[in-house]
Design an enzyme around this catalytic site. Sequence first.
Site, mmCIF file in Angstrom:
data_model
loop_
_atom_site.group_PDB
_atom_site.id
_atom_site.type_symbol
_atom_site.label_atom_id
_atom_site.label_comp_id
_atom_site.label_asym_id
_atom_site.label_seq_id
_atom_site.Cartn_x
_atom_site.Cartn_y
_atom_site.Cartn_z
ATOM 1 N N ARG A 148 -56.550 -43.794 -61.681
ATOM 2 C CA ARG A 148 -57.021 -42.697 -60.818
ATOM 3 C C ARG A 148 -57.957 -41.758 -61.571
ATOM 4 O O ARG A 148 -58.910 -41.254 -61.002
ATOM 5 C CB ARG A 148 -55.818 -41.898 -60.286
ATOM 6 N N GLY A 164 -43.847 -45.344 -78.096
ATOM 7 C CA GLY A 164 -44.409 -43.987 -78.183
ATOM 8 C C GLY A 164 -45.931 -43.992 -78.159
ATOM 9 O O GLY A 164 -46.576 -45.035 -78.046
ATOM 10 N N GLY A 165 -46.501 -42.775 -78.211
ATOM 11 C CA GLY A 165 -47.949 -42.638 -78.283
ATOM 12 C C GLY A 165 -48.639 -42.821 -76.944
ATOM 13 O O GLY A 165 -49.861 -42.956 -76.890
ATOM 14 N N THR A 166 -47.872 -42.842 -75.854
ATOM 15 C CA THR A 166 -48.463 -42.935 -74.512
ATOM 16 C C THR A 166 -48.031 -41.695 -73.726
ATOM 17 O O THR A 166 -47.317 -40.842 -74.236
ATOM 18 C CB THR A 166 -47.998 -44.212 -73.777
ATOM 19 N N SER A 197 -39.942 -53.792 -68.121
ATOM 20 C CA SER A 197 -39.302 -52.872 -69.072
ATOM 21 C C SER A 197 -37.909 -53.396 -69.377
ATOM 22 O O SER A 197 -37.305 -54.109 -68.555
ATOM 23 C CB SER A 197 -39.183 -51.478 -68.442
ATOM 24 N N GLY A 203 -54.002 -49.042 -64.778
ATOM 25 C CA GLY A 203 -53.429 -48.014 -65.651
ATOM 26 C C GLY A 203 -54.147 -47.959 -66.987
ATOM 27 O O GLY A 203 -53.542 -47.751 -68.039
ATOM 28 N N PHE A 253 -50.678 -48.042 -72.735
ATOM 29 C CA PHE A 253 -50.792 -49.504 -72.882
ATOM 30 C C PHE A 253 -52.108 -50.005 -72.279
ATOM 31 O O PHE A 253 -52.768 -50.877 -72.844
ATOM 32 C CB PHE A 253 -49.673 -50.238 -72.140
ATOM 33 N N TYR A 299 -36.204 -46.179 -61.348
ATOM 34 C CA TYR A 299 -37.174 -46.721 -62.315
ATOM 35 C C TYR A 299 -36.693 -48.097 -62.792
ATOM 36 O O TYR A 299 -37.450 -49.081 -62.763
ATOM 37 C CB TYR A 299 -37.372 -45.780 -63.509
ATOM 38 N N LEU A 357 -38.394 -48.837 -76.166
ATOM 39 C CA LEU A 357 -38.954 -47.540 -76.577
ATOM 40 C C LEU A 357 -40.357 -47.701 -77.173
ATOM 41 O O LEU A 357 -40.544 -48.395 -78.171
ATOM 42 C CB LEU A 357 -38.030 -46.920 -77.626
HETATM 43 P P1 NDP Z 1 -48.904 -43.968 -69.456
HETATM 44 O O1 NDP Z 1 -48.331 -42.853 -68.620
HETATM 45 O O2 NDP Z 1 -49.583 -43.630 -70.723
HETATM 46 O O3 NDP Z 1 -49.895 -44.833 -68.562
HETATM 47 C C1 NDP Z 1 -49.617 -45.091 -67.210
HETATM 48 C C2 NDP Z 1 -50.906 -45.528 -66.540
HETATM 49 O O4 NDP Z 1 -50.600 -45.826 -65.160
HETATM 50 C C3 NDP Z 1 -51.966 -44.440 -66.548
HETATM 51 O O5 NDP Z 1 -53.197 -45.025 -66.919
HETATM 52 C C4 NDP Z 1 -52.019 -43.962 -65.099
HETATM 53 O O6 NDP Z 1 -53.366 -43.642 -64.773
HETATM 54 C C5 NDP Z 1 -51.595 -45.221 -64.344
HETATM 55 N N1 NDP Z 1 -51.061 -44.894 -63.027
HETATM 56 C C6 NDP Z 1 -49.926 -44.220 -62.710
HETATM 57 N N2 NDP Z 1 -49.840 -44.070 -61.375
HETATM 58 C C7 NDP Z 1 -50.940 -44.677 -60.844
HETATM 59 C C8 NDP Z 1 -51.436 -44.858 -59.521
HETATM 60 N N3 NDP Z 1 -50.789 -44.373 -58.432
HETATM 61 N N4 NDP Z 1 -52.592 -45.525 -59.341
HETATM 62 C C9 NDP Z 1 -53.283 -46.002 -60.411
HETATM 63 N N5 NDP Z 1 -52.870 -45.866 -61.683
HETATM 64 C C10 NDP Z 1 -51.712 -45.203 -61.883
HETATM 65 O O7 NDP Z 1 -47.680 -44.964 -69.699
HETATM 66 P P2 NDP Z 1 -47.535 -46.306 -70.567
HETATM 67 O O8 NDP Z 1 -48.820 -46.779 -71.031
HETATM 68 O O9 NDP Z 1 -46.458 -46.075 -71.550
HETATM 69 O O10 NDP Z 1 -46.924 -47.291 -69.469
HETATM 70 C C11 NDP Z 1 -47.646 -48.362 -68.917
HETATM 71 C C12 NDP Z 1 -46.659 -49.279 -68.207
HETATM 72 O O11 NDP Z 1 -45.693 -49.748 -69.132
HETATM 73 C C13 NDP Z 1 -45.880 -48.639 -67.070
HETATM 74 O O12 NDP Z 1 -45.738 -49.581 -66.029
HETATM 75 C C14 NDP Z 1 -44.544 -48.321 -67.699
HETATM 76 O O13 NDP Z 1 -43.500 -48.285 -66.753
HETATM 77 C C15 NDP Z 1 -44.389 -49.498 -68.644
HETATM 78 N N6 NDP Z 1 -43.499 -49.296 -69.790
HETATM 79 C C16 NDP Z 1 -43.661 -48.231 -70.646
HETATM 80 C C17 NDP Z 1 -42.805 -48.091 -71.729
HETATM 81 C C18 NDP Z 1 -42.871 -46.949 -72.676
HETATM 82 O O14 NDP Z 1 -41.866 -46.659 -73.341
HETATM 83 N N7 NDP Z 1 -43.990 -46.266 -72.815
HETATM 84 C C19 NDP Z 1 -41.771 -49.085 -72.003
HETATM 85 C C20 NDP Z 1 -41.684 -50.128 -71.024
HETATM 86 C C21 NDP Z 1 -42.531 -50.236 -69.991
HETATM 87 P P3 NDP Z 1 -53.841 -42.417 -63.847
HETATM 88 O O15 NDP Z 1 -52.820 -41.329 -63.958
HETATM 89 O O16 NDP Z 1 -55.188 -42.053 -64.389
HETATM 90 O O17 NDP Z 1 -53.923 -43.024 -62.467
HETATM 91 C C1 8X3 Z 2 -39.585 -47.536 -70.505
HETATM 92 C C2 8X3 Z 2 -38.464 -47.817 -71.429
HETATM 93 O O1 8X3 Z 2 -36.031 -47.249 -71.972
HETATM 94 O O2 8X3 Z 2 -37.469 -45.434 -71.214
HETATM 95 O O3 8X3 Z 2 -39.665 -48.497 -69.535
HETATM 96 O O4 8X3 Z 2 -36.678 -47.082 -69.666
HETATM 97 S S1 8X3 Z 2 -37.093 -46.850 -71.030
#
Ligand code: NDP
Ligand code: 8X3
Length: 249
Positions: free
Chosen positions: A32, A181-183, A134, A7, A12, A147, A179
């Site tokens: 991807r 942000g910025g992603t 999470s 990812g 992140f 989720y 929570l």
């Molecule tokens: P983003 O959506 O910015 O990043 C998600 C990444 O996952 C992308 O790089 C995407 O790449 C990749 N991804 C998704 N599906 C696939 C797939 N099938 N194969 C390969 N890569 C995949 O989200 P975040 O950076 O915020 O989240 C990263 C992780 O942190 C996740 O697991 C999320 O659940 C977790 N998280 C996020 C929080 C938040 O509030 N932002 C809080 C807690 C946890 P691509 O589409 O190019 O494949």
């Molecule tokens: C992302 C945090 O609170 O949106 O994992 O589920 S929350």
Amino acid sequence: MIVLVTGASSGFGEAIARRFVAGGARVIAAARRSERLQALAADLGPALLPLTLDMRERSALTALPHSLPPEWREIDVLVNNAGLALGTELAQHASLDEWETMIQTNCFGLAALTHTLLPQMVARGSGLVINLGSVAGSYPYPGGNVYGASKAFVDQFTLNLRADLVGTGVRATNIAPGLCGGTEFSNVRMRGDDAAAAKVYQGTQPLSAEDIAETAWWIANLPPHVNINKIEMMPVCQGFGAFNIKREV
Ligand code: NDP
Ligand code: 8X3
């Protein structure tokens, strides 16, 4: 140190890739969207190897590390970050296809990649698996359903890895943020409705991807006898809700 970050095309994962390269590591950046990874490689230079990978493709996951150039195959740190939430509907209105995508990506893909890379870590007597969980894996909220359950899997899988890996020198950690942000997390969850995604963070100072990256860097650089089992992080502006009680009027 060779690090595989899944990812890494946004959020992140990209921040973690940047932080580890800045610290002197070599990073395999997987996702991807290969054009994003190519741009990251152009920015960071030869310390970053882009890898097009779909976490739902079992055969691509099990082909690793042999599908990598020989000098990139000894992976010290696996950051299982790729993941997503889809939708905020209550369970009774949610899409089964979206549930399947979340389970495939957040649970099976993460477990399969770990399964593929663990034997080489165990054989070397060192290694670290950092999983992105999470707060949703510990605390339920309406619309969290699959989720949240997928992140509870990440939590329990990490603890069970710890149970199995005792004595091997291989470490495992669950980073469980709130929570942040910025992603693209909320843009994906709201299925491209960017206004709805922006509302999630309105009036808040959420965690940033850099906060998560710094935490991952800290964990990876602790002395080899120290294992952080789980680290739960929230922005100061976030707390807990009360229990939801339906009262007769
Ligand atoms: P983003 O959506 O910015 O990043 C998600 C990444 O996952 C992308 O790089 C995407 O790449 C990749 N991804 C998704 N599906 C696939 C797939 N099938 N194969 C390969 N890569 C995949 O989200 P975040 O950076 O915020 O989240 C990263 C992780 O942190 C996740 O697991 C999320 O659940 C977790 N998280 C996020 C929080 C938040 O509030 N932002 C809080 C807690 C946890 P691509 O589409 O190019 O494949
Ligand atoms: C992302 C945090 O609170 O949106 O994992 O589920 S929350």
